[in-house]
Design an enzyme around this catalytic site. Structure first.
Site, PDB file in Angstrom:
ATOM      1  N   GLY A   1      -0.002  -1.991   6.837  1.00 38.16           N
ATOM      2  CA  GLY A   1      -0.553  -2.907   5.826  1.00 38.16           C
ATOM      3  C   GLY A   1       0.335  -4.130   5.687  1.00 38.16           C
TER       4      GLY A   1
ATOM      5  N   GLY B   1      -0.838  -7.726   4.107  1.00 39.38           N
ATOM      6  CA  GLY B   1      -1.253  -7.847   2.716  1.00 39.38           C
ATOM      7  C   GLY B   1      -0.234  -8.556   1.834  1.00 39.38           C
ATOM      8  N   GLN B   2      -0.549  -8.599   0.534  1.00 37.87           N
ATOM      9  CA  GLN B   2       0.289  -9.361  -0.407  1.00 37.87           C
ATOM     10  C   GLN B   2       1.737  -8.875  -0.400  1.00 37.87           C
ATOM     11  OE1 GLN B   2      -0.282  -8.709  -4.588  1.00 37.87           O
ATOM     12  NE2 GLN B   2       0.668 -10.629  -5.196  1.00 37.87           N
TER      13      GLN B   2
ATOM     14  N   ASP C   1      -1.187  -3.687  11.056  1.00 38.70           N
ATOM     15  CA  ASP C   1      -2.329  -3.791  10.137  1.00 38.70           C
ATOM     16  C   ASP C   1      -3.584  -3.497  10.938  1.00 38.70           C
ATOM     17  OD1 ASP C   1      -4.076  -4.562   7.899  1.00 38.70           O
ATOM     18  OD2 ASP C   1      -2.281  -5.518   7.110  1.00 38.70           O
ATOM     19  N   ILE C   2      -4.697  -3.475  10.232  1.00 33.87           N
ATOM     20  CA  ILE C   2      -5.945  -3.110  10.896  1.00 33.87           C
ATOM     21  C   ILE C   2      -6.549  -4.287  11.665  1.00 33.87           C
ATOM     22  CG2 ILE C   2      -7.434  -3.573   8.909  1.00 33.87           C
ATOM     23  CD1 ILE C   2      -8.770  -0.839   9.623  1.00 33.87           C
TER      24      ILE C   2
ATOM     25  N   ASP D   1      -4.571   1.690  12.596  1.00 31.74           N
ATOM     26  CA  ASP D   1      -5.475   2.054  11.510  1.00 31.74           C
ATOM     27  C   ASP D   1      -4.830   3.157  10.677  1.00 31.74           C
ATOM     28  OD1 ASP D   1      -7.441   2.941   9.849  1.00 31.74           O
ATOM     29  OD2 ASP D   1      -8.952   3.258  11.419  1.00 31.74           O
TER      30      ASP D   1
ATOM     31  N   TYR E   1      -8.708   4.091  -8.090  1.00 32.69           N
ATOM     32  CA  TYR E   1      -7.383   3.679  -7.608  1.00 32.69           C
ATOM     33  C   TYR E   1      -6.286   4.471  -8.344  1.00 32.69           C
ATOM     34  CZ  TYR E   1      -3.389   0.480  -6.979  1.00 32.69           C
ATOM     35  OH  TYR E   1      -2.166  -0.075  -6.715  1.00 32.69           O
TER      36      TYR E   1
ATOM     37  N   LYS F   1      -3.541   7.213  -6.915  1.00 29.22           N
ATOM     38  CA  LYS F   1      -2.090   7.034  -7.071  1.00 29.22           C
ATOM     39  C   LYS F   1      -1.479   8.240  -7.783  1.00 29.22           C
ATOM     40  CE  LYS F   1      -1.537   3.189  -4.888  1.00 29.22           C
ATOM     41  NZ  LYS F   1      -0.804   3.198  -3.594  1.00 29.22           N
TER      42      LYS F   1
HETATM   43  N1  SER Z   1      -2.032  -4.714  -9.139  1.00 33.14           N
HETATM   44  C1  SER Z   1      -2.769  -3.490  -9.101  1.00 33.14           C
HETATM   45  C2  SER Z   1      -4.179  -3.707  -9.480  1.00 33.14           C
HETATM   46  O1  SER Z   1      -4.429  -4.563 -10.291  1.00 33.14           O
HETATM   47  C3  SER Z   1      -2.147  -2.477 -10.014  1.00 33.14           C
HETATM   48  O2  SER Z   1      -1.257  -1.715  -9.278  1.00 33.14           O
HETATM   49  O3  SER Z   1      -5.034  -3.000  -9.028  1.00 33.14           O
END
Ligand code: SER
Length: 323
Positions: free
Chosen positions: A9, A12-13, A35-36, A53, A143, A147
């Site tokens: 990844g 990404g940010q 990354d993918i 992947d 999400y 986690k």
């Molecule tokens: N920055 C993330 C989100 O907003 C939180 O871990 O989904």
């Protein structure tokens, strides 16, 4: 300790800035970004890069064996807002990728794992002020569920298979190099882009929605700090609370106005407000501060200054290039 690192990844940010940092710390030849797809050419063209992947065990294993990797940073995930649109995809990506990496460690292909958790592990029944490390955790987003479950699996693999897995619960991360995608805290990045481009911003959260936030440099520092800490000092193997500052949209707008007086903010809360309303306002990260001496550096004023300066330069360059 010499180490060969794989970042999954990496476009990404957070993955992209972690890649730059780890390359500078350990040398370009010891850091493999993956990354993918090739969707961040700055990362792809400036060091070793592999297409891999995260959901495909064989793909990750091939990369690990090819480069004799011993440490994996798993930065691929679907975040909170996108996760609500695609619940099963979020579950599959976030869990399968974690199991792939944990199983590579269990099967002794790698030695160390970094996996980020989030403030999203908390929910509406959690105390919202100065949320403690150990408290009620009833996340309401997919999400957040991935986690929280992921944290339990990290601790399980550590205890059962003696895997050196380390994790922190990132708050909202503010940065200018690579845009975030699909998060509820993304407003705190978008607002700076719009302040420079349009001098106005329509915020998808209410003005008084207070959330824990952190500048990217602090987030990267925390990641490097926990990964370089002595193993005995990393006492929590689920995930550490981590904090820097907390603010509301109204407060970040006020800090922007000090630099751009004509800046205007309006509010049009959407489904992301329902997510943000379940998250803590502030976090107690005393275990991280005690166990591996975590300390943040950036205040809201520092962040605003740096974001406006860097994005000002970036958009200036873009507009000059298009003239
Ligand atoms: N920055 C993330 C989100 O907003 C939180 O871990 O989904």
């Amino acid at each position: 300790m010499s180490s060969k690192i794989l970042i999954i990844g990496a476009c990404g940010q957070i993955g992209s800035e972690l890649t730059y940092k780890l390359r500078s710390l350990y040398g370009d030849e010891n850091v493999v970004a993956s990354d993918i797809s090739y969707n961040n050419l700055d990362i792809v063209n400036t060091g070793i890069f592999e297409i891999a992947d995260a959901q495909d065990y064989a793909s990750i294993k091939t990369c690990v064996e090819k480069h004799q990797i011993d440490t994996v940073y798993l930065m691929a995930a679907m975040l909170s807002a996108t996760g609500e649109k695609y619940p099963m995809k979020a579950w599959d990506l976030n869990m399968t990728s974690l199991f792939n990496v944990l199983n590579l460690a269990r099967d002794k292909f790698i030695k160390r794992v970094f996996w980020p958790s989030s403030i999203a592990v908390y929910g509406s029944t959690t105390p919202t002020e100065y949320t403690p490390q150990y408290t009620i955790m009833e996340p309401s987003t997919v999400y957040g569920i991935t986690k929280q479950v992921g944290e339990r699996w990290c601790e399980y693999y550590h205890k059962k298979y003696n895997i050196d897995v380390r994790s922190i619960r990132y708050p909202g991360i503010i940065s200018w190099k690579t845009p975030p995608g699909g998060g509820t805290t993304d407003y705190a990045v978008e607002i700076y882009h719009e302040a420079i481009k349009a001098k106005s911003y329509k915020c998808f959260l209410k003005e008084d929605t207070e959330l824990p936030m952190m500048f990217m440099d602090d987030a990267i520092k925390a990641t490097v700090d926990i990964m370089t800490a002595k193993s005995k000092n990393v006492k929590i193997r689920s995930s550490y609370n981590l904090a820097a500052i907390s603010f509301t949209p109204q407060e970040v707008a006020a800090s922007i106005k000090k630099h751009i007086p004509e800046f205007k903010i309006t509010y049009a809360p959407d489904y992301r407000q329902d997510i943000a309303s379940t998250w803590p306002k502030s976090i107690n990260d005393s275990y991280a501060r005690e166990d591996w001496k975590w300390k943040h550096a950036f205040s809201l004023e520092d962040i605003t200054e740096e974001m406006l300066f860097q994005l000002g330069k970036k958009y200036n360059t873009i507009s000059k290039a298009s003239q």
